[in-house]
Design an enzyme around this catalytic site. Structure first.
Site, PDB file in Angstrom:
ATOM      1  CG  ASP A  10      -1.925  -1.073   1.275  1.00  0.00           C
ATOM      2  OD1 ASP A  10      -1.959  -1.874   0.324  1.00  0.00           O
ATOM      3  OD2 ASP A  10      -2.687  -1.139   2.247  1.00  0.00           O
ATOM      4  CG  ASP A 129     -13.574  -2.280   0.090  1.00  0.00           C
ATOM      5  OD1 ASP A 129     -12.982  -3.356  -0.122  1.00  0.00           O
ATOM      6  OD2 ASP A 129     -13.182  -1.200  -0.364  1.00  0.00           O
TER       7      ASP A 129
END
Length: 243
Positions: A10, A129
């Site tokens: 990330d 998500d």
């Protein structure tokens, strides 16, 4: 059935970082993204999951850096973060990554998302998500800060459009090292014929072994992030356990 592990890198402000539950401001820095990705490649990864957090949160982009990372890797890359229109999709695909993940865009601009999953096939996956609430299984949009609708309604719509792959995260688990939500993953797999990739919550090799047992149900692999960076296990150990 083989089971694929995708170690995560990330990226925020040019650095490899990890978040807790996807929240801006909870970053822990791990240094140079290219070095992080190359380390996973050396350890035997076949895929790297590369995320532009600044683009995901709408506060800038690390696209040139990420294109450089993709170019210097020999392994396949799944690229995610801030891909929400034709320009950002084409720029992401132009990095040479194997596939991209759509997030917020698939919820906020359904006509566009339906078109691109049909047009690009295997090169586009959709990130789902999930936040499980009293109102049911809700999708979290825009860096997990707004409600994106009902999981099962969106899944049915994307399936009808021809979506080829889903990346499923239980937002309450991500970055917490509390174990994945196996029940959620099993239910998503039961409701789509497309392969599913798990994300969030993995804390141990045992978690990955448990997930790998769902391979026959359509769970293709798992993204692994914080547990690797925290040293809970090595990628080599994880790969050996799920082979």
């Amino acid at each position: 059935m083989s089971f694929t592990l995708l170690p995560a890198v990330d990226v925020a402000d040019g650095q490899a970082v990890r978040l807790v539950q996807g929240a801006a401001g909870t970053e822990t820095s791990y240094g140079d993204p290219l070095e992080a990705a190359l380390a996973w490649q050396r350890a035997g990864a076949e895929w790297v999951h590369l995320v532009d957090l600044d683009a995901a949160f709408g506060r800038g982009s690390n696209r040139e850096l990420l294109a450089d990372v993709v170019a210097k890797l020999d392994v396949r890359v799944e690229l995610s973060g801030g891909i929400r229109d034709d320009a950002s999709l084409e720029a992401a695909l132009a990095t040479g990554c194997e596939r991209v993940n759509l997030g917020t865009a698939a919820l906020e601009n359904p006509e566009w998302a339906d078109r691109v999953v049909a047009e690009y096939g295997d090169r586009v996956a959709v990130g789902l998500d999930v936040r499980i609430t009293e109102q049911g299984h809700r999708l979290a949009a825009r860096g997990w800060t707004t409600d994106g609708g009902d999981l099962w309604e969106v899944l049915a719509r994307l399936d009808a459009a021809g979506c080829r792959r889903y990346v499923v995260t239980d937002v309450s688990k991500d970055g917490t090292l509390q174990g994945p939500n196996v029940a959620l993953l099993r239910e998503v797999c039961s409701r789509t014929d497309a392969p599913v990739i798990a994300s969030g919550g993995v804390s141990s090799v045992d978690d990955l072994v448990e997930l790998s047992r769902l391979a026959g149900d359509g769970l293709e692999g798992s993204i692994v992030g914080k547990a690797l960076y925290a040293g809970n296990f090595t990628l080599e150990e994880a790969l050996a356990a799920v082979r």
